[in-house]
Write a protein that holds these residues in place. Structure first.
Motif, short mmCIF file in Angstrom:
data_model
loop_
_atom_site.label_atom_id
_atom_site.label_comp_id
_atom_site.label_asym_id
_atom_site.label_seq_id
_atom_site.Cartn_x
_atom_site.Cartn_y
_atom_site.Cartn_z
N ARG A 97 35.68 61.55 23.76
CA ARG A 97 35.58 62.22 22.45
C ARG A 97 36.44 63.48 22.45
NH1 ARG A 97 29.39 62.95 21.02
NH2 ARG A 97 29.74 64.54 22.60
N ASN A 98 37.21 63.64 21.38
CA ASN A 98 38.08 64.83 21.26
C ASN A 98 37.27 66.12 21.33
OD1 ASN A 98 40.39 63.27 21.07
ND2 ASN A 98 40.36 63.24 18.84
N GLU A 99 36.10 66.15 20.73
CA GLU A 99 35.29 67.37 20.69
C GLU A 99 34.82 67.84 22.06
OE1 GLU A 99 30.77 66.30 19.67
OE2 GLU A 99 32.18 65.46 18.23
N ASP A 100 34.83 66.94 23.06
CA ASP A 100 34.39 67.29 24.41
C ASP A 100 35.51 67.85 25.29
OD1 ASP A 100 31.86 66.32 23.74
OD2 ASP A 100 32.27 64.33 24.57
N GLN A 101 36.74 67.88 24.77
CA GLN A 101 37.88 68.26 25.60
C GLN A 101 38.21 69.74 25.46
OE1 GLN A 101 38.36 65.76 27.57
NE2 GLN A 101 37.03 64.65 26.16
N GLN A 102 38.59 70.32 26.55
CA GLN A 102 38.92 71.75 26.58
C GLN A 102 40.09 72.07 25.65
OE1 GLN A 102 39.77 73.18 30.50
NE2 GLN A 102 40.09 75.28 29.84
N PHE A 103 41.06 71.16 25.57
CA PHE A 103 42.24 71.41 24.74
C PHE A 103 42.22 70.59 23.45
CE2 PHE A 103 43.49 72.48 29.09
CZ PHE A 103 43.76 73.83 28.90
N GLY A 104 41.06 70.04 23.09
CA GLY A 104 40.86 69.47 21.77
C GLY A 104 41.22 68.02 21.52
N ARG A 105 41.84 67.33 22.46
CA ARG A 105 42.21 65.95 22.17
C ARG A 105 42.30 65.11 23.44
NH1 ARG A 105 46.62 63.74 17.97
NH2 ARG A 105 46.53 61.60 18.64
N CYS A 106 41.78 63.89 23.34
CA CYS A 106 41.87 62.92 24.43
C CYS A 106 43.27 62.33 24.49
CB CYS A 106 40.89 61.76 24.21
SG CYS A 106 39.16 62.24 24.20
N MET A 107 43.60 61.80 25.63
CA MET A 107 44.82 61.01 25.75
C MET A 107 44.50 59.60 25.27
SD MET A 107 46.16 62.43 29.42
CE MET A 107 47.88 62.01 29.26
N ASP A 108 45.52 58.77 25.13
CA ASP A 108 45.32 57.37 24.74
C ASP A 108 45.09 56.57 26.02
OD1 ASP A 108 45.17 55.05 23.28
OD2 ASP A 108 47.32 54.92 22.87
N TYR A 109 43.95 55.89 26.09
CA TYR A 109 43.57 55.14 27.29
C TYR A 109 43.55 53.64 27.04
CZ TYR A 109 41.98 59.57 29.28
OH TYR A 109 41.92 60.85 29.77
N LYS A 110 43.66 52.90 28.12
CA LYS A 110 43.43 51.45 28.12
C LYS A 110 42.46 51.17 29.26
CE LYS A 110 47.65 50.60 30.80
NZ LYS A 110 48.96 49.92 30.81
N VAL A 111 41.72 50.08 29.13
CA VAL A 111 40.71 49.75 30.14
C VAL A 111 40.83 48.29 30.57
CG1 VAL A 111 39.04 51.45 29.30
CG2 VAL A 111 38.98 49.15 28.39
N ARG A 112 40.29 48.02 31.73
CA ARG A 112 40.14 46.64 32.21
C ARG A 112 38.84 46.56 32.99
NH1 ARG A 112 44.63 45.54 36.95
NH2 ARG A 112 43.98 47.20 38.37
#
Length: 128
Positions: A97-112
């Motif tokens: 979540r963006n709101e949980d990040q120190q600098f305001g935004r998550c990176m774009d992730y992929k999962v497996r």
């Protein structure tokens, strides 16, 4: 004679502590393809199992053994980014979540996910 007695005692003690197998052999495990259904615009990057299963029906086993998340650009492991994650597990999936990040935004992730190699049969996983 003393050596035989000592070995017998050690063997008996080991048998007490070793649990017998139930005859099940663990299936070989493989990684699924990478999934990237969301971007960090808006509230964050939601690669959660509920939504992934809806968008990629039949491609993720019912009970994954592991999850792995990396950035879409650069393949940086999620745990090396310094981000805080609301979820990063095999029950929920991955949520940043963006709101949980120190600098305001998550990176774009992929999962497996790590699943039995023979699920689903049409995928071409890399067995390890």
């Amino acid at each position: 004679m003393t050596k035989l007695m000592v070995l017998s005692v050690v063997a008996a003690l080991l048998l007490v502590h070793v649990k017998p197998s139930k005859g099940r052999i663990a299936p070989p495990l493989c990684w699924t393809d990478w999934f990237d259904r969301d971007d960090p615009n808006g509230q964050g990057d939601y690669e959660d199992l509920k939504r992934l299963r809806k968008e990629y029906p039949g491609q993720i086993c019912p009970k994954p053994f592991r999850i792995q998340a990396v950035t879409v650009f650069g393949n940086i492991p999620a745990e090396d980014t310094g981000h805080t994650f609301q979820a990063y597990n095999t029950e929920v999936g991955f949520i940043c979540r963006n709101e949980d990040q120190q600098f305001g935004r998550c990176m774009d992730y992929k999962v497996r996910f790590r699943c039995p190699c023979f699920f689903p049969p049409e995928c071409n996983p890399i067995c390890q």
